[in-house]
Each structure stands twice: as structure tokens, then as C-alpha cells.
Design an enzyme around this catalytic site. Structure first.
Site, short mmCIF file in Angstrom:
data_model
loop_
_atom_site.label_atom_id
_atom_site.label_comp_id
_atom_site.label_asym_id
_atom_site.label_seq_id
_atom_site.Cartn_x
_atom_site.Cartn_y
_atom_site.Cartn_z
N SER A 36 0.79 -1.23 0.00
CA SER A 36 0.00 0.00 0.00
C SER A 36 0.84 1.29 0.00
O SER A 36 0.42 2.27 -0.62
CB SER A 36 -0.99 -0.01 1.17
OG SER A 36 -1.95 -1.01 0.93
N LYS A 80 -10.05 -6.65 10.05
CA LYS A 80 -11.15 -6.03 9.29
C LYS A 80 -12.51 -6.13 9.98
O LYS A 80 -13.41 -5.33 9.71
CB LYS A 80 -11.24 -6.62 7.89
CG LYS A 80 -10.10 -6.19 6.98
CD LYS A 80 -10.32 -6.67 5.55
CE LYS A 80 -9.13 -6.34 4.68
NZ LYS A 80 -9.38 -6.64 3.27
N ALA A 135 -15.96 -19.04 -0.25
CA ALA A 135 -17.00 -18.38 0.56
C ALA A 135 -16.44 -17.89 1.89
O ALA A 135 -17.07 -18.01 2.93
CB ALA A 135 -18.16 -19.35 0.78
N ALA A 158 -13.37 -12.59 1.93
CA ALA A 158 -13.27 -11.84 0.68
C ALA A 158 -14.48 -12.13 -0.21
O ALA A 158 -15.01 -11.23 -0.88
CB ALA A 158 -11.98 -12.23 -0.04
N ASN A 184 -18.31 -23.74 -2.90
CA ASN A 184 -17.32 -23.76 -1.82
C ASN A 184 -17.12 -25.17 -1.27
O ASN A 184 -18.01 -26.01 -1.35
CB ASN A 184 -17.76 -22.83 -0.68
CG ASN A 184 -16.61 -22.49 0.25
OD1 ASN A 184 -15.50 -22.20 -0.22
ND2 ASN A 184 -16.84 -22.50 1.55
N LEU A 231 -8.66 -13.07 -7.15
CA LEU A 231 -8.34 -12.00 -6.21
C LEU A 231 -6.86 -12.00 -5.85
O LEU A 231 -6.32 -11.01 -5.40
CB LEU A 231 -9.17 -12.14 -4.92
CG LEU A 231 -10.69 -12.12 -5.06
CD1 LEU A 231 -11.34 -11.92 -3.69
CD2 LEU A 231 -11.18 -11.04 -6.01
N GLY A 260 -5.59 -10.06 -9.31
CA GLY A 260 -6.15 -9.13 -8.33
C GLY A 260 -5.40 -7.82 -8.15
O GLY A 260 -5.74 -7.02 -7.28
#
Ligand code: ATR
Length: 298
Positions: free
Chosen positions: A32, A80, A141, A144, A164, A236, A259
């Protein structure tokens, strides 16, 4: 304890007028700073992005960040969900997804957003694909995948199959999102039931962690023919650049995207929220080149 005590090697002596940053554990390898410092440099803003290594007491760290004037933060693994009680408010989409990756400073504390979801959508649109009226097959599942399922319904996908290993987790996401949007368009499936997906053209989105490591094979469904239904495949994962999933998508005639653009746009959207600016596509492309150089030249 000052928030700056949580910084990592290489950032201890950074000086700027304004700070933004990221909380995570581990955090050493975050990409980042490449996104945000390139943006600030290009815009001539005296602002630096600092990785903060938070190992415990997340609440105290958020309070220090706020008291010491940090303008905005990204939140990554494993915080998160855990961050949510420490925020003054949470954007409805982030609430429905159940994960916050961006904190925006307000007069009374930080407000939580999820830019992973619109970031992925923007990445998909930038590759010329549409989600409106689309048909999607999602593999995975986990956390994300929940954001991806929300994105599909938010942008008007017509039908979404979530395949999944653990059926219950696919069913939970399907139930939650179908209820959230008042539709019945997500269908959960366990991996062995993949053949019940009707023959059609789909956007495949790979949301499991399979493919991250050298030697990983295909996620969930190993039957090559299954991937012939993919008009395109999005993974991703961005490192490695081409997972076994993406290789097979291409082999079976689909377009393959990793991703990295999702990473790019979730960062750009966070930067826009913090700084109240709009980042041009031209600048986004410059940042994307920087990211590619950093990730793939090692
Ligand atoms: P994230 O936050 O990155 O989504 P996660 O919540 O741990 O991570 O979810 C990981 C996903 O990868 C899940 O869908 C998981 O399947 P289960 O729900 O059955 O656990 C999937 N996954 C991980 N390893 C896998 C493997 N070896 N084979 C198939 N699926 C796997």
C-alpha cells in the site's frame, strides 16, 4: 504509547505534514505505501503512508492514531472485523459485508468503509466487463467472497453461483445477501455439485486462498471442461501473477485478470476519501505501473 511507536523498520524517521497508514499483522510486506506515496508525490501533497504493526490492543492503537491526528487508515488482516466496535459509524455497504478496510477521520472519531468491494468492481469495469445482468460463478465463501457477493448484487448481477468446499459457508453468504437485496439470485453449492450449474457464459471469480503458494493446484473444481463456461476469470490473488486458475481460464479460451487492479483501486478509493480528491485514470495508470514493478520485478 504514541502511534509512531508501532511503525516498522524503514519508516521510523519519516517526516511529513500529514500521515495516513495501515494497521495489520503481519504488515512488513504491504504494497500500500507504493500506491499512496506515489499518489501524494504526483499530486505534490506532503503526506506519507506508514505501516503500523499492531499485535494487540487494537482499541488503544486506534485511539492513539486519532488523538495524534492521523488523517486516515487502511485496515488489513486480521483486523477487518475486529475494528468495527471502535468506529463512530460504519458505511451501510461495509456493514452488510461485515468488514472495514478504510477509516476516514471525522470530527468525533473514525468512520468505517469498505473500498475492496467498489475497488474490485472498478477493476472489472476497467477491463471492459459488465456486472449488470451478468451471470457469475464464485469459487470460495470466506471473508473476501462476502464482499464479492455483495458487489455482484449491488451492481445488478442476474445470477450468482457460490461454489465452496464447505457448503454451509456458501449458504450463509447466499442467505445474507439475498435477504440484504430482497432477491433470490445467489445459489450456494458444495464443490462436488458444480455440474448443476447450467451451461452458459459466466464471469468466474476466484476467491479462495488456493493458488497463493507454489505447487498449489486448481481450487475446488479440477474438471477442465467446467472452465470452458468462463467468458473471463478474475482471481483475487495477484502474487503469483498467474495462478493455476488463471492459466486454465486462458487455456479454455477465457480472458484472465489477477487481483492487482483490485488492490490498486481499493487504495485509490481510500485515498480519494481521505483527501477529498478525484484521481484521474492517467494517474491510476502511473500507480499501476509502479505496483507492477514492485511486485513482479523481485
Ligand atoms: P479470506 O478472508 O481471504 O476470504 P478466508 O475467510 O479464510 O480468507 O476464506 C478462505 C476461502 O478459501 C474459503 O472459501 C475456504 O474454503 P472453506 O470455506 O471450505 O474453508 C477456501 N479454501 C482455503 N483452502 C482451501 C483448499 N485447500 N481447498 C478448497 N478451498 C479452500
Amino acid at each position: 504509547m504514541s502511534i509512531m511507536d508501532y511503525t516498522i523498520e524503514g519508516y521510523k524517521n519519516v517526516q511529513a505534514k500529514q500521515y495516513i497508514g495501515i494497521f495489520g499483522n503481519p504488515i512488513k510486506h504491504t504494497l500500500s505505501p507504493v500506491i499512496h506515496d506515489t499518489l501524494s508525490k504526483s499530486l505534490g501533497v506532503d503526506e506519507r503512508y506508514i505501516p503500523f504493526h499492531i499485535t494487540d490492543n487494537l482499541k488503544a492503537a486506534v485511539e492513539s492514531a486519532y488523538d495524534e491526528g492521523i488523517l486516515g487508515l487502511n485496515i488489513t488482516v486480521p483486523y477487518k472485523q475486529e475494528i468495527m466496535p471502535y468506529l463512530v459509524d460504519i458505511d451501510p455497504a461495509a456493514k452488510a459485508i461485515g468488514a472495514v478496510n478504510t477509516l476516514v477521520r471525522t470530527e468525533v472519531g473514525y468512520m468505517g468503509y469498505n473500498t475492496d468491494m467498489p475497488g474490485l468492481a472498478k477493476a472489472i469495469f476497467s477491463e471492459g466487463m459488465e456486472l449488470k445482468d451478468s451471470k457469475v460463478v464464485m469459487l470460495g465463501a470466506g471473508g473476501a467472497a462476502r464482499a464479492v457477493a455483495y458487489m455482484c448484487l449491488y451492481y445488478g448481477a442476474k445470477r450468482v453461483y457460490i461454489v465452496n468446499r464447505t457448503f454451509e459457508k456458501a449458504k450463509n453468504i447466499a442467505d445474507d445477501m439475498n435477504t440484504e437485496f430482497g432477491k433470490e439470485c445467489i445459489i450456494p453449492l458444495s464443490a462436488q455439485d458444480y455440474k448443476s450449474i447450467p451451461e452458459d457464459r459466466y464471469i468466474f471469480i476466484q476467491c479462495t486462498s488456493v493458488g497463493l503458494h507454489n505447487g498449489d493446484g486448481l481450487p475446488l473444481v479440477e474438471d477442465k471442461e467446467f472452465y470452458r463456461m468462463a467468458e473471463c476469470g478474475v482471481d483475487l490473488i495477484y502474487n503469483p501473477a498467474k495462478t493455476p486458475f488463471l492459466q486454465l481460464i486462458e487455456e479454455m479460451g477465457g480472458k484472465a485478470f489477477n487481483g492487482l487492479k483490485m488492490l490498486l483501486y481499493q487504495g485509490i478509493m481510500a485515498y480519494e476519501l481521505w483527501n477529498q480528491v478525484e484521481i484521474s485514470e492517467e494517474l491510476a495508470n502511473i500507480v499501476y505501473s509502479e505496483l507492477k514493478n514492485t511486485v513482479y520485478s523481485k
